[in-house]
Write a protein that holds these residues in place. Structure first.
Motif, PDB file in Angstrom:
ATOM      1  N   ARG A 103       0.833  -1.207   0.000  1.00 21.54           N
ATOM      2  CA  ARG A 103       0.000   0.000   0.000  1.00 21.54           C
ATOM      3  C   ARG A 103       0.868   1.257   0.000  1.00 21.54           C
ATOM      4  NH1 ARG A 103      -0.191  -2.583   4.892  1.00 21.54           N
ATOM      5  NH2 ARG A 103       0.568  -1.415   6.698  1.00 21.54           N
ATOM      6  N   GLN A 104       2.025   1.195  -0.649  1.00 17.28           N
ATOM      7  CA  GLN A 104       2.971   2.319  -0.671  1.00 17.28           C
ATOM      8  C   GLN A 104       3.348   2.765   0.740  1.00 17.28           C
ATOM      9  OE1 GLN A 104       0.042   3.281  -3.236  1.00 17.28           O
ATOM     10  NE2 GLN A 104       1.172   1.595  -4.145  1.00 17.28           N
ATOM     11  N   ASP A 105       3.411   1.789   1.653  1.00 15.92           N
ATOM     12  CA  ASP A 105       3.754   2.083   3.035  1.00 15.92           C
ATOM     13  C   ASP A 105       5.268   2.175   3.204  1.00 15.92           C
ATOM     14  OD1 ASP A 105       3.115   2.680   5.599  1.00 15.92           O
ATOM     15  OD2 ASP A 105       2.716   0.625   6.242  1.00 15.92           O
ATOM     16  N   ILE A 106       5.718   2.924   4.215  1.00 18.97           N
ATOM     17  CA  ILE A 106       7.136   3.014   4.543  1.00 18.97           C
ATOM     18  C   ILE A 106       7.363   2.258   5.851  1.00 18.97           C
ATOM     19  CG2 ILE A 106       9.038   4.551   5.184  1.00 18.97           C
ATOM     20  CD1 ILE A 106       7.854   6.674   3.385  1.00 18.97           C
ATOM     21  N   SER A 107       8.256   1.290   5.813  1.00 19.94           N
ATOM     22  CA  SER A 107       8.557   0.504   7.003  1.00 19.94           C
ATOM     23  C   SER A 107      10.059   0.272   7.096  1.00 19.94           C
ATOM     24  CB  SER A 107       7.809  -0.838   6.963  1.00 19.94           C
ATOM     25  OG  SER A 107       8.173  -1.575   5.808  1.00 19.94           O
ATOM     26  N   VAL A 108      10.502  -0.108   8.293  1.00 16.18           N
ATOM     27  CA  VAL A 108      11.931  -0.284   8.547  1.00 16.18           C
ATOM     28  C   VAL A 108      12.172  -1.698   9.053  1.00 16.18           C
ATOM     29  CG1 VAL A 108      13.916   0.523   9.872  1.00 16.18           C
ATOM     30  CG2 VAL A 108      12.206   2.173   9.073  1.00 16.18           C
ATOM     31  N   GLU A 109      13.127  -2.384   8.434  1.00 12.59           N
ATOM     32  CA  GLU A 109      13.511  -3.738   8.847  1.00 12.59           C
ATOM     33  C   GLU A 109      14.968  -3.708   9.317  1.00 12.59           C
ATOM     34  OE1 GLU A 109      11.248  -5.983   8.932  1.00 12.59           O
ATOM     35  OE2 GLU A 109       9.710  -5.168   7.578  1.00 12.59           O
ATOM     36  N   ASP A 110      15.234  -4.361  10.441  1.00 13.52           N
ATOM     37  CA  ASP A 110      16.588  -4.399  10.994  1.00 13.52           C
ATOM     38  C   ASP A 110      17.373  -5.548  10.377  1.00 13.52           C
ATOM     39  OD1 ASP A 110      18.867  -4.171  12.472  1.00 13.52           O
ATOM     40  OD2 ASP A 110      17.923  -4.470  14.428  1.00 13.52           O
ATOM     41  N   LEU A 111      18.412  -5.205   9.627  1.00 13.65           N
ATOM     42  CA  LEU A 111      19.248  -6.215   8.982  1.00 13.65           C
ATOM     43  C   LEU A 111      20.422  -6.662   9.845  1.00 13.65           C
ATOM     44  CD1 LEU A 111      19.588  -4.746   5.360  1.00 13.65           C
ATOM     45  CD2 LEU A 111      17.860  -6.328   6.229  1.00 13.65           C
ATOM     46  N   THR A 112      20.652  -5.986  10.962  1.00 11.50           N
ATOM     47  CA  THR A 112      21.859  -6.238  11.761  1.00 11.50           C
ATOM     48  C   THR A 112      22.005  -7.703  12.180  1.00 11.50           C
ATOM     49  OG1 THR A 112      21.545  -3.989  12.621  1.00 11.50           O
ATOM     50  CG2 THR A 112      23.271  -5.330  13.639  1.00 11.50           C
ATOM     51  N   PRO A 113      20.965  -8.361  12.715  1.00  7.17           N
ATOM     52  CA  PRO A 113      21.135  -9.770  13.098  1.00  7.17           C
ATOM     53  C   PRO A 113      21.506 -10.656  11.910  1.00  7.17           C
ATOM     54  CG  PRO A 113      19.147  -8.858  14.091  1.00  7.17           C
ATOM     55  CD  PRO A 113      19.624  -7.849  13.088  1.00  7.17           C
ATOM     56  N   ILE A 114      20.932 -10.374  10.733  1.00  9.03           N
ATOM     57  CA  ILE A 114      21.227 -11.178   9.546  1.00  9.03           C
ATOM     58  C   ILE A 114      22.670 -10.963   9.101  1.00  9.03           C
ATOM     59  CG2 ILE A 114      20.660 -11.497   7.106  1.00  9.03           C
ATOM     60  CD1 ILE A 114      17.768 -10.714   7.846  1.00  9.03           C
ATOM     61  N   VAL A 115      23.109  -9.692   9.074  1.00 11.02           N
ATOM     62  CA  VAL A 115      24.485  -9.401   8.663  1.00 11.02           C
ATOM     63  C   VAL A 115      25.465 -10.031   9.651  1.00 11.02           C
ATOM     64  CG1 VAL A 115      26.174  -7.584   8.225  1.00 11.02           C
ATOM     65  CG2 VAL A 115      23.802  -7.283   7.500  1.00 11.02           C
ATOM     66  N   ASN A 116      25.180  -9.931  10.943  1.00 11.62           N
ATOM     67  CA  ASN A 116      26.067 -10.533  11.952  1.00 11.62           C
ATOM     68  C   ASN A 116      26.151 -12.049  11.794  1.00 11.62           C
ATOM     69  OD1 ASN A 116      27.220  -8.467  13.538  1.00 11.62           O
ATOM     70  ND2 ASN A 116      25.286  -8.136  14.620  1.00 11.62           N
ATOM     71  N   GLU A 117      25.013 -12.684  11.560  1.00 14.58           N
ATOM     72  CA  GLU A 117      25.002 -14.142  11.387  1.00 14.58           C
ATOM     73  C   GLU A 117      25.826 -14.553  10.171  1.00 14.58           C
ATOM     74  OE1 GLU A 117      21.831 -17.783  10.488  1.00 14.58           O
ATOM     75  OE2 GLU A 117      21.137 -15.709  10.594  1.00 14.58           O
ATOM     76  N   ARG A 118      25.635 -13.860   9.055  1.00 14.06           N
ATOM     77  CA  ARG A 118      26.381 -14.180   7.837  1.00 14.06           C
ATOM     78  C   ARG A 118      27.875 -13.885   8.017  1.00 14.06           C
ATOM     79  NH1 ARG A 118      23.057 -15.974   3.409  1.00 14.06           N
ATOM     80  NH2 ARG A 118      21.000 -16.178   4.369  1.00 14.06           N
TER      81      ARG A 118
END
Length: 252
Positions: free
Chosen positions: A84-99
């Motif tokens: 719906r053309q919404d603006i949201s924020v996703e935290d990538l830090t746990p994924i980057v740390n795991e990788r």
């Protein structure tokens, strides 16, 4: 210094678009093989560095070179809700740390890049009220088209990109549609392509303001970011499942 230059060149060859054709030949037994992945891990590529170069790296406290690219799926935290053309924020830090931990890299840099034209990558605080402030602030700077999703539409605002009935405008743009699987020379396919195009020019423009990538230093196997900093994916045309590219370049 000369050995260091050759090592950096080795990494560049490993990551380059012509990497497979350059290094697909036999690797001399006198050389040390360094492995890395490229293009969604679909090809295993090998590069080489001399034993003397590896020795110099070891004396400087550096391990073997690494250049590893991964494409990572980022599910939306608002699953089940339609775009719906919404603006949201996703935290990538746990994924980057795991990788990062799995990569084994101890010193170097992590490059994180958006793979979409309506998402951005930034480093800032992950906090729910700030996330709402981000949405409010950028929608004031760059409001949605009056033809956009009703809850976002602003009367009197119109963008040329959203004149879907006039696109594609050039043969170059038409060819890009064909390359992405749309037979727009067929009137029904052209109509179907136009029907699925969102009214999202403002999302593209905000993405340009925020930026599409970040480079984060790595020291002693850890991201060098502040106590309250996080690596964030800002979805400007969601909620949707997205993907990002993560590349590790440095030494194990």
């Amino acid at each position: 210094m000369k050995a260091t230059t050759r090592t950096v060149s080795c990494l560049a060859v490993l990551c380059g678009s012509e990497a497979w054709s350059v290094i697909s030949g036999p690797v001399p037994s006198s050389r040390l093989v360094v492995q890395g992945c490229y293009a969604e891990r679909t090809h295993l590529l090998v590069s080489s560095t001399t034993a003397s170069e590896a020795s110099i790296a070891g004396e400087n406290g550096l391990g073997l070179p690494i250049c590893d690219y991964q494409q990572v799926a980022i599910p939306t935290s608002q699953a089940g809700q339609p775009p719906r053309q919404d603006i949201s924020v996703e935290d990538l830090t746990p994924i980057v740390n795991e990788r990062l931990q799995k990569s084994g890299m101890k010193q170097g840099v992590v490059n994180v890049i958006s793979r979409h034209t309506t998402t951005s990558i930034t480093i800032n605080e992950r906090e729910s009220r700030l996330a709402r402030d981000i949405a409010d602030y950028f929608l004031r700077i760059c409001p949605a088209d009056e033809r956009a999703e009703p809850s976002k539409a602003q009367q009197g605002v119109r963008y040329q990109h959203n004149d879907i009935d006039q696109r594609p405008e050039s043969e170059e743009e038409a060819q890009r549609c064909r390359e992405n699987g749309w037979d727009i020379d067929n009137p029904k396919q052209l109509e179907a392509w136009r029907a699925q195009e969102p009214i999202n020019a403002h999302s593209h423009l905000i993405s340009m303001m925020l930026g599409s990538s970040e480079s984060i230093p790595v020291a002693d196997g850890k991201l060098v970011i502040g106590q309250w900093q996080s690596v964030l994916l800002v979805d400007l045309d969601g909620p949707r499942d997205r993907t990002v590219g993560i590349q590790f370049m440095g030494y194990k």
